[in-house]
Design an enzyme around this catalytic site. Sequence first.
Site, PDB file in Angstrom:
ATOM      1  N   HIS A   1      14.684  -2.863  20.636  1.00  0.00           N
ATOM      2  CA  HIS A   1      15.747  -1.870  20.627  1.00  0.00           C
ATOM      3  C   HIS A   1      15.748  -1.079  21.919  1.00  0.00           C
ATOM      4  O   HIS A   1      14.755  -1.036  22.656  1.00  0.00           O
ATOM      5  CB  HIS A   1      15.599  -0.914  19.439  1.00  0.00           C
TER       6      HIS A   1
ATOM      7  N   CYS B   1       8.497   7.780  18.353  1.00  0.00           N
ATOM      8  CA  CYS B   1       8.280   6.696  19.313  1.00  0.00           C
ATOM      9  C   CYS B   1       9.090   6.998  20.563  1.00  0.00           C
ATOM     10  O   CYS B   1       9.943   7.894  20.551  1.00  0.00           O
ATOM     11  CB  CYS B   1       8.652   5.338  18.723  1.00  0.00           C
TER      12      CYS B   1
END
Length: 672
Positions: A73, A197
């Site tokens: 991603h 993250c």
Amino acid sequence: MAHPTTSPDSIITAELISLDTDLGAAKEAVIAALARRLTDNGRATSAAALRDAALARESQSATGLPGGIAIPHCRNAAVTSASLGFARLAPAVDFGAADGPADLVFLIAAPEGAGAEHMKLLSSLARALVRPEFVGSLRAAVSADEVVSLVTDVLAQKPAMTPKASAPEATTPAPHSASADEINAVAERTIVAVTACPTGIAHTYMAADSLVAAGDRAGVTVHVETQGSGGSTPLRPEVIAAASAVIFATDVGVRGRERFAGKPVVESGVKRAINEPDTMVADALRAALDPKAATVAGSARPETDSAPAALGWGTRLRQILLTGVSYMIPFVAAGGLLIALGFLFGGYEIADHAKKIVLDNSLTALPDGGLPTYLGAVLFQLGSLAFGFLVPALAGYIAFAIADRPGLAPGFTAGAVAVFVGAGFLGGLVGGLIAGFAALWVAKLPAPPWARGLMPVVVIPLFASLTVGALMFIVLGKPLAAITSGLTNWLNSLTGTSALALGVILGLMMCFDLGGPVNKAAYSFAVAGLSVTDPASLRIMAAVMAAGMVPPLAMALASTLRPRLFTTAERENGKAAWLLGASFISEGAIPFAAADPLRVIPSMMAGGAVTGALIMATGTTLSAPHGGIFVFFAVGHIVWFLAALAAGTAVATLCVTAAKELIRPRTVLATA
């Protein structure tokens, strides 16, 4: 480019799906193929840019997950609409998961500056991938339309704002779970967690749901704060206060870490919370029962039975200003120490020639004075550049404290303007406040759906910077510069009694709250005006550092000379306070002040006032903003500096010893 409104129906279509296909033997080939598919279908303007962004994220940490799943991603300006590309691979490809290659791969692509609605949709998918039934349905799907229907269904489900697990009526044992005795001991307790993250799209939310599920299996309530790209809802103070332990599963820094001070802590990268959530929950349960477990650094706040009242504007303003100061200090410390080292190698005259020496010379073409002069010039110039961020960092992070990340650019701009017009530290304070509130105001303006993605990266920084820049240049710059210049001239004119009074005031401030707002105000005042060509600023810096060293040294000395007046824990803290005081870390005296504020703090203030006055009276100077004994080479009149420090330490020691002897508390202290 404008980003169209995203809905569950448009984020994935049949054209973005590949079933039972061979896209290559390596993850780079799979990502490239999915990037091309998104680009071919109008979801991105450049397949290469999308591929490179996804691979850059992949290089930070692998995106393979247990169970044959991978979720590469990224966020990138080439993406025109938040999209999902899906491939069911045959054969499977290694994406770095511990249990083997992945056959189900989602490429999650979000536009740069994607709004919260994009992030919520993408995080919903990440949450669904921890559910075995959803993953099984993806493997059993016979057509692309069926995959679209499955994904659309999970994206349409509304996620909880603050994930948490409710204790079930019956618990199911899980691998690596805590023992029965441990679980019973914490049955009525809770665990709090923070997940984050680098991208903040997928792993953040998957880790949160994995921890919640693990807590469910262990019979423990878990509350999670997800610090993702779509923003976060901070855990309520009463929830944190009631928690038995905290889990930090992050690949980036924890925002607001100080809220968890004193809690037993288990820390790891975000992927461990996905791969081993049961183990992490079990570790947290054990930490809650272990008095020797690691805890979050800082002083724990007292627990209360009710939620705290809303902060008043005075308290909020203080927090905002301290945020700016706390982020400014590393620039001050690093830059100031490098400048001091430059003086050590090249002498004080290096300040006049450092730039020319650095630009015109090298290790193979040394200037007059040889290697020491060249090194001194390099160190001085490097320190000057770092020190130059003092005001921009102050203003930038004041604005950040008000408006979060959208406030950073206008805040730094305001700080740079303050330096340019000569408004200095005061200009940074005012400019940072204006920038933050301007960014906050622009962020609250209604915007059409297509423009929401542009707000945090273009609209807010542009208009907030324009607002604060215009005000600073046209209205506030010259008055603030005049005030700064007048203050500097006044300080340079101080002599005799007035200089002694300033030393006393600075000494009192440095010892009043030992690293708190008053202490930081005095320190910031000193470092903001520090200049090697300004003797008054050098005396102020010396007074501030010497007075700040007094409290830990005095408590260390008192606990050594009269140990029966202190508890066992305080005597141990006294041993550590020697080094903390010598290093100019005033916080070394906090354990003593917290336990006995009425007798300790006034005693420390008395010693600090003596030291500050003596420093100013003797004309002692300091050209480094931090370091304690490690920067004695930067002290002018070192003998007087040591004498003032010794006198203040002796006064503080005598005062605190006498106070403890003569003013007895109702409870008896532990004796030696």
